[in-house]
Design a protein around this motif. Sequence first.
Motif, PDB file in Angstrom:
ATOM      1  N   TYR A  44     -88.490   7.444  12.157  1.00  0.00           N
ATOM      2  CA  TYR A  44     -87.639   7.184  13.256  1.00  0.00           C
ATOM      3  C   TYR A  44     -88.295   8.187  14.318  1.00  0.00           C
ATOM      4  O   TYR A  44     -88.435   9.378  14.122  1.00  0.00           O
ATOM      5  CB  TYR A  44     -86.173   7.326  12.586  1.00  0.00           C
ATOM      6  CG  TYR A  44     -85.902   6.390  11.851  1.00  0.00           C
ATOM      7  CD1 TYR A  44     -85.089   5.276  11.949  1.00  0.00           C
ATOM      8  CD2 TYR A  44     -86.074   6.848  10.296  1.00  0.00           C
ATOM      9  CE1 TYR A  44     -84.553   4.426  10.968  1.00  0.00           C
ATOM     10  CE2 TYR A  44     -85.349   6.118   9.510  1.00  0.00           C
ATOM     11  CZ  TYR A  44     -84.970   4.905   9.794  1.00  0.00           C
ATOM     12  OH  TYR A  44     -84.235   3.868   8.918  1.00  0.00           O
ATOM     13  N   SER A  50     -84.089   4.504  23.621  1.00  0.00           N
ATOM     14  CA  SER A  50     -83.436   3.807  22.348  1.00  0.00           C
ATOM     15  C   SER A  50     -84.063   4.758  21.126  1.00  0.00           C
ATOM     16  O   SER A  50     -84.983   5.806  21.373  1.00  0.00           O
ATOM     17  CB  SER A  50     -84.073   2.674  22.115  1.00  0.00           C
ATOM     18  OG  SER A  50     -85.515   2.295  22.274  1.00  0.00           O
ATOM     19  N   TYR A  65     -83.108   0.576  18.384  1.00  0.00           N
ATOM     20  CA  TYR A  65     -81.653   0.963  18.331  1.00  0.00           C
ATOM     21  C   TYR A  65     -81.344   1.392  19.716  1.00  0.00           C
ATOM     22  O   TYR A  65     -82.058   2.608  20.244  1.00  0.00           O
ATOM     23  CB  TYR A  65     -81.322   2.075  17.113  1.00  0.00           C
ATOM     24  CG  TYR A  65     -81.517   1.924  15.956  1.00  0.00           C
ATOM     25  CD1 TYR A  65     -80.555   1.367  15.093  1.00  0.00           C
ATOM     26  CD2 TYR A  65     -82.657   2.353  15.448  1.00  0.00           C
ATOM     27  CE1 TYR A  65     -80.946   1.052  13.759  1.00  0.00           C
ATOM     28  CE2 TYR A  65     -83.140   2.020  14.048  1.00  0.00           C
ATOM     29  CZ  TYR A  65     -82.054   1.559  13.381  1.00  0.00           C
ATOM     30  OH  TYR A  65     -82.627   1.150  11.818  1.00  0.00           O
ATOM     31  N   PHE A 106     -75.709   6.114  15.187  1.00  0.00           N
ATOM     32  CA  PHE A 106     -76.100   4.608  15.138  1.00  0.00           C
ATOM     33  C   PHE A 106     -75.966   4.282  13.700  1.00  0.00           C
ATOM     34  O   PHE A 106     -76.045   5.117  12.724  1.00  0.00           O
ATOM     35  CB  PHE A 106     -77.638   4.472  15.298  1.00  0.00           C
ATOM     36  CG  PHE A 106     -77.857   4.539  16.671  1.00  0.00           C
ATOM     37  CD1 PHE A 106     -77.918   3.424  17.854  1.00  0.00           C
ATOM     38  CD2 PHE A 106     -78.390   5.812  17.236  1.00  0.00           C
ATOM     39  CE1 PHE A 106     -78.298   3.723  19.121  1.00  0.00           C
ATOM     40  CE2 PHE A 106     -78.785   5.978  18.290  1.00  0.00           C
ATOM     41  CZ  PHE A 106     -78.858   4.994  19.526  1.00  0.00           C
ATOM     42  N   LYS A 108     -77.586   2.582  10.980  1.00  0.00           N
ATOM     43  CA  LYS A 108     -78.973   2.166  10.750  1.00  0.00           C
ATOM     44  C   LYS A 108     -79.313   0.737  10.186  1.00  0.00           C
ATOM     45  O   LYS A 108     -80.457   0.199  10.447  1.00  0.00           O
ATOM     46  CB  LYS A 108     -79.569   3.230   9.652  1.00  0.00           C
ATOM     47  CG  LYS A 108     -80.930   3.247   9.432  1.00  0.00           C
ATOM     48  CD  LYS A 108     -81.511   4.341   8.592  1.00  0.00           C
ATOM     49  CE  LYS A 108     -81.009   4.132   7.211  1.00  0.00           C
ATOM     50  NZ  LYS A 108     -81.759   5.169   6.200  1.00  0.00           N
ATOM     51  N   GLY A 111     -77.829  -1.467  13.408  1.00  0.00           N
ATOM     52  CA  GLY A 111     -78.484  -0.947  14.710  1.00  0.00           C
ATOM     53  C   GLY A 111     -77.311  -0.693  15.925  1.00  0.00           C
ATOM     54  O   GLY A 111     -77.534  -0.558  17.136  1.00  0.00           O
ATOM     55  N   GLU A 112     -76.016  -0.805  15.578  1.00  0.00           N
ATOM     56  CA  GLU A 112     -74.934  -0.625  16.368  1.00  0.00           C
ATOM     57  C   GLU A 112     -74.981   0.836  16.949  1.00  0.00           C
ATOM     58  O   GLU A 112     -74.988   1.606  15.925  1.00  0.00           O
ATOM     59  CB  GLU A 112     -73.740  -1.050  15.849  1.00  0.00           C
ATOM     60  CG  GLU A 112     -72.361  -0.877  16.323  1.00  0.00           C
ATOM     61  CD  GLU A 112     -71.123  -1.262  15.712  1.00  0.00           C
ATOM     62  OE1 GLU A 112     -70.146  -1.077  16.339  1.00  0.00           O
ATOM     63  OE2 GLU A 112     -71.352  -1.540  14.534  1.00  0.00           O
ATOM     64  N   LEU A 113     -74.662   1.028  17.939  1.00  0.00           N
ATOM     65  CA  LEU A 113     -74.381   2.480  18.503  1.00  0.00           C
ATOM     66  C   LEU A 113     -72.761   2.574  18.029  1.00  0.00           C
ATOM     67  O   LEU A 113     -71.876   1.774  18.812  1.00  0.00           O
ATOM     68  CB  LEU A 113     -74.653   2.507  20.041  1.00  0.00           C
ATOM     69  CG  LEU A 113     -74.337   3.810  20.734  1.00  0.00           C
ATOM     70  CD1 LEU A 113     -74.928   4.968  20.129  1.00  0.00           C
ATOM     71  CD2 LEU A 113     -74.541   3.882  22.088  1.00  0.00           C
TER      72      LEU A 113
END
Length: 298
Positions: A44, A50, A65, A106, A108, A111-113
């Motif tokens: 990552y 992002s 993300y 996030f 993982k 992908g949602e914040l």
Amino acid sequence: VDGNRCYCAIPGDVFCYDKLDGERKWSTDTGGMSCIALDENHLYATSGDSVIAMDKRDGGITVRYLMGEDGLNIQYNRNSIAVSDQYLCLPTWGEQPGYYNGLMAFNKETGELLWVKRYVGMQGFTPTIANGLVYCVLRDWRLKKSYLVAYEIGTGDSLWCDSSADYVFQPIVAQHTLFVSTLHGVKAFSNAPSVGIDRKNSLPQPDPFKLSQNHPNPFNPNTTIRYELPDDCHVSLKIYNMLGREVATLLDDHQKAGFYQVRWDASRCASGLYFYCLKAESRNNEPLQEIKKMLLLR
């Protein structure tokens, strides 16, 4: 280092080398700062607005993300990313007008914040995720004061905060103990929110009543409005057009002292100049009011 490979990053690029002979296996242009983290399958890294997940085998970007329209810019993160089986968490350092220092998490897998914390005058070091919590050191360099904080990783709920030492750098969790370095040594806590922590210590609350400029501005059609409350009070936030007519009520409720943000969706409004007005009450019940302009461009 992971297995027989070694990974490293510089601003803008991530590299993978064979650990034994130094042969470059792949490189990826990230466009971000030199902060990376690993899990079983992915590496990552930050990339502008992002976090990107890259396949460790070939450096291909598999997931992105996005931070959303949040006034934070991952581009300026100078610390690493904390990774668990389900979550990513990282600090951001704002270096441009309109950007805030903060901490974000996030999911993982989706992908949602999940949540964002903003800090005025403070910067966060690399966080650590353990036992469903995220630990992070925040430091106010101007006041030379540090805070060790713990949040629920899935929700961002604040569990405790301690400011009894000059904390610096990344906390470490090992054998059910939380270790945190200070300017004068290392401090250890039992890895439980209720042990060894003074719950009366808390992050400083805002002193002034403050309404910030919306971001982005100009906007189309969404924008975020941020404000600060020094006391618990009843608050209203309303939008008016150039004729002084109210077009939206974004908030009319009692809130605790703290830092807040409200998002306005102006998709049903025409282009033009609008005014947003924040009203509250001071400690001695005197009315407080602040008004700012914003521009909707379609």
